[in-house]
Design an enzyme around this catalytic site. Structure first.
Site, PDB file in Angstrom:
ATOM      1  N   ALA A  16       0.880  -1.172   0.000  1.00 64.97           N
ATOM      2  CA  ALA A  16       0.000   0.000   0.000  1.00 64.97           C
ATOM      3  C   ALA A  16       0.921   1.227   0.000  1.00 64.97           C
ATOM      4  O   ALA A  16       2.152   1.065  -0.094  1.00 64.97           O
ATOM      5  CB  ALA A  16      -0.907  -0.041   1.207  1.00 64.97           C
ATOM      6  N   SER A 133       7.320   6.902  11.619  1.00 63.33           N
ATOM      7  CA  SER A 133       6.451   8.071  11.601  1.00 63.33           C
ATOM      8  C   SER A 133       6.819   9.019  10.476  1.00 63.33           C
ATOM      9  O   SER A 133       7.991   9.131  10.105  1.00 63.33           O
ATOM     10  CB  SER A 133       6.551   8.810  12.935  1.00 63.33           C
ATOM     11  N   LYS A 188       7.012   4.556  19.871  1.00 57.52           N
ATOM     12  CA  LYS A 188       6.152   5.094  18.800  1.00 57.52           C
ATOM     13  C   LYS A 188       4.744   5.382  19.345  1.00 57.52           C
ATOM     14  O   LYS A 188       4.122   6.375  18.982  1.00 57.52           O
ATOM     15  CB  LYS A 188       6.083   4.102  17.625  1.00 57.52           C
ATOM     16  N   HIS A 191       4.996   8.530  21.140  1.00 53.98           N
ATOM     17  CA  HIS A 191       5.094   9.573  20.104  1.00 53.98           C
ATOM     18  C   HIS A 191       3.693   9.967  19.636  1.00 53.98           C
ATOM     19  O   HIS A 191       3.354  11.143  19.537  1.00 53.98           O
ATOM     20  CB  HIS A 191       5.936   9.066  18.924  1.00 53.98           C
ATOM     21  N   ASN A 192       2.874   8.960  19.356  1.00 58.55           N
ATOM     22  CA  ASN A 192       1.521   9.242  18.871  1.00 58.55           C
ATOM     23  C   ASN A 192       0.676   9.936  19.939  1.00 58.55           C
ATOM     24  O   ASN A 192      -0.098  10.837  19.629  1.00 58.55           O
ATOM     25  CB  ASN A 192       0.834   7.959  18.406  1.00 58.55           C
ATOM     26  N   GLU A 195       1.678  13.346  19.940  1.00 58.86           N
ATOM     27  CA  GLU A 195       1.092  13.934  18.712  1.00 58.86           C
ATOM     28  C   GLU A 195      -0.364  14.375  18.996  1.00 58.86           C
ATOM     29  O   GLU A 195      -0.757  15.487  18.627  1.00 58.86           O
ATOM     30  CB  GLU A 195       1.145  12.873  17.614  1.00 58.86           C
ATOM     31  N   LYS A 265      -7.387   6.234  15.730  1.00 58.91           N
ATOM     32  CA  LYS A 265      -7.194   4.809  15.447  1.00 58.91           C
ATOM     33  C   LYS A 265      -6.758   4.029  16.674  1.00 58.91           C
ATOM     34  O   LYS A 265      -6.650   2.824  16.624  1.00 58.91           O
ATOM     35  CB  LYS A 265      -6.169   4.640  14.325  1.00 58.91           C
TER      36      LYS A 265
HETATM   37  C1  6PG Z   1       2.812   9.058  12.267  1.00 55.08           C
HETATM   38  C2  6PG Z   1       1.350   9.116  12.649  1.00 55.08           C
HETATM   39  C3  6PG Z   1       0.659   7.923  12.077  1.00 55.08           C
HETATM   40  C4  6PG Z   1      -0.819   8.113  11.956  1.00 55.08           C
HETATM   41  C5  6PG Z   1      -1.549   8.005  13.250  1.00 55.08           C
HETATM   42  C6  6PG Z   1      -2.836   8.791  13.255  1.00 55.08           C
HETATM   43  O1  6PG Z   1       3.592   9.049  13.199  1.00 55.08           O
HETATM   44  O2  6PG Z   1       3.125   9.058  11.082  1.00 55.08           O
HETATM   45  O3  6PG Z   1       1.205   9.126  14.025  1.00 55.08           O
HETATM   46  O4  6PG Z   1       1.054   6.825  12.812  1.00 55.08           O
HETATM   47  O5  6PG Z   1      -1.113   9.294  11.320  1.00 55.08           O
HETATM   48  O6  6PG Z   1      -1.836   6.648  13.399  1.00 55.08           O
HETATM   49  O7  6PG Z   1      -3.513   8.401  14.356  1.00 55.08           O
HETATM   50  P1  6PG Z   1      -5.014   8.695  14.605  1.00 55.08           P
HETATM   51  O8  6PG Z   1      -5.781   8.222  13.399  1.00 55.08           O
HETATM   52  O9  6PG Z   1      -5.308   7.933  15.828  1.00 55.08           O
HETATM   53  O10 6PG Z   1      -5.130  10.179  14.758  1.00 55.08           O
END
Ligand code: 6PG
Length: 487
Positions: A16, A133, A188, A191-192, A195, A265
């Site tokens: 993908a 990421s 990670k 990290h999220n 984020e 997610k």
């Molecule tokens: C990254 C992002 C990637 C993704 C997230 C979005 O580091 O590139 O974090 O992993 O965009 O999974 O997460 P949500 O859909 O939960 O906002």
């Protein structure tokens, strides 16, 4: 023209967008890559489309794929996290030999990575679970890569992963060994979570400017662009400025036509659940997850908006100065959020027996990933100054910033409360700051209440810690205590 007769240095399963882009990134760095996808169209699309002329070996069965790989074989899975990863591990493993390596580059939950590392080690197969990421663009031109797993696997794949990763402004790769089994996916996950926190803080800043100050999208675009030239210089501030400037076909800001109901997610939620399980107050990330949940109660909010009253107060004061207050509130809140994130990693290190290089983590996050920023350079410097720094807020630089920002931060939280503008992340970070710097908290009252109604016992300030007391508060209860276990 690519020499596709030689065997592949690495193979990627799952073509993908992320998988395809990683394959092409590897080819750009001189590697020959075998590609396999469950549906063969994707493989053909890659070699006949964007990957045409690159050193890609297209394969159409697992056997053909494995056969195309140089030994020790390196198989990278870029498939959906969850059962699909186990399924592919099960289908490639019978074809692998001792010393071959499987890398999972998806957003897997770290307990799964711990389990898989162990199970494969028993079969002599090396395993890495790595956070990647940076989205599609990062995968193509340099993501942040956070590998953990079986330490014996790292030397085998280090060059490839570091070559394809983003580089910091000083040219260092945003990829380094994080630690054993689930450590890479754990980092990670955090990290999220961070984020989520950064995105929530930025959204609160935008919303306050829009509803509290009545600023136009052009004005807000200017402010975020300006912020991106200073201490807040970061990818998320940069894209926020772009988003504010983006016009829909009718010339009005597209942003205002996007439904205010956030998706997720699950990685932010995992961070929160793990923080709760370990008892680490990662309040800002959890608040950011709940802010998304509240936004998703869209229909309920429409009803409540017609029923529940708020204040009618409008902003009074110097607007320009208040915009600067918001910038400082964002910066201070961000320090709290990252401090909490590192507190969580520190606890996980103890809990799961890892050995984490904190400066290394900050470095990996400096480039390529969604939270990349100048700020992470400051964090790296803090860990360089003191590798065993207990809490980021206690570093001299960050302590100074918090001190400088706190009047503005308090003003923002107070103004939000007065105007009825929701600012959960700004508020919770300030509450954490005040709680963390308090040598005394009202938990004596909680302990008294617990002992009053359930004989749960308490410790005394005038006695050594570890001695537990129970009081018969009413004269009617018994003298027997209920035990002192802590969840
Ligand atoms: C990254 C992002 C990637 C993704 C997230 C979005 O580091 O590139 O974090 O992993 O965009 O999974 O997460 P949500 O859909 O939960 O906002």
């Amino acid at each position: 023209m690519a020499d596709t007769k030689r065997k592949a240095d690495i193979g990627v399963v799952g073509l993908a967008v992320m998988g395809q882009n990683l394959v092409m990134n590897m080819c750009d760095h001189g590697y020959t890559v075998a590609g396999y996808n469950r549906t063969s169209e994707k493989t053909k699309d890659l070699v006949e489309g964007p990957g045409k002329g690159m050193a890609i070996i297209p394969t159409y069965s697992i056997e053909e794929f494995i056969d195309a790989l140089e030994k020790p074989r390196k198989v990278m899975l870029m498939v959906k996290a969850g059962e699909v990863v186990d399924k592919f591990i099960d289908s490639v493993t019978p074809h692998l030999e001792e010393g071959d390596l499987i890398i999972d580059g998806g957003n897997s939950h770290f307990p799964d990575t711990i389990r898989r590392t162990k199970a494969l080690a028993e079969k002599g197969i090396l395993y890495i679970g790595t956070g990647i990421s940076g989205g599609e663009e990062g995968a193509r031109h340099g993501p942040s890569i956070m590998p953990g797993g079986n330490p014996k696997a790292w030397p085998i794949v280090r060059n490839i992963l570091q070559d394809i990763s983003a580089k910091t402004r000083d040219g260092e790769p945003c990829c380094d060994w994080v630690g054993q089994d689930g450590a890479g996916h754990y980092v990670k996950m955090v990290h999220n979570g961070i984020e989520y926190g950064d995105m929530q803080l930025i959204s609160e800043a935008y919303y306050l400017m829009k509803t509290g100050l009545g600023m136009t999208h052009e004005e807000m675009h200017e402010v975020f662009s300006e912020w991106n030239r200073g201490e807040l210089d970061s990818y998320l501030i940069e894209i926020t400025a772009d988003i504010l400037a983006y016009k829909d076909k009718d010339g009005s800001p597209l942003l205002e036509k996007i439904l205010d109901s956030a998706g997720q997610k699950g990685t932010g939620k995992w961070t929160g659940i793990n923080a709760l399980e370990m008892g680490i107050p990662v309040t800002l990330i959890v608040e950011a997850v709940f802010a998304r949940c509240l936004s998703a109660l869209y229909d309920e909010r429409q009803l409540a908006a017609k029923t529940l009253a708020g204040p009618s107060k409008k902003f009074e004061g110097d607007r320009k100065a208040f915009v600067e207050d918001i910038r400082q509130a964002l910066l201070a809140s961000k320090i709290v959020s990252y401090a909490q994130g590192f507190m969580l990693i520190r606890e996980a290190e103890k809990e799961y027996g890892w050995d984490i290089n904190y400066g290394g983590v900050a470095n990996m996050w400096r480039g390529g990933c969604i939270i990349r920023s100048v700020f992470l350079g400051n964090i790296k410097e803090a860990f360089d100054r003191k590798p065993d720094l207990y809490n980021l807020m206690l570093d001299d630089y960050f302590r100074g910033v918090l001190e400088r920002c706190q009047d503005s931060w308090r003003n923002v939280v107070a103004q939000c409360a007065r105007m009825g503008v929701p600012a959960p992340a700004f508020s919770t970070s300030l509450a954490f700051y005040d709680g963390y710097r308090s040598s005394q908290l009202p938990a004596n009252m909680i302990q008294a209440q617990r002992d009053y109604f359930g004989a749960h016992t308490y410790q005394r300030t005038d006695r050594p810690k570890g001695e537990f007391f129970h009081t018969n508060w009413t004269g009617k209860g018994g003298e027997v205590s209920a035990g002192t276990y802590n969840a």
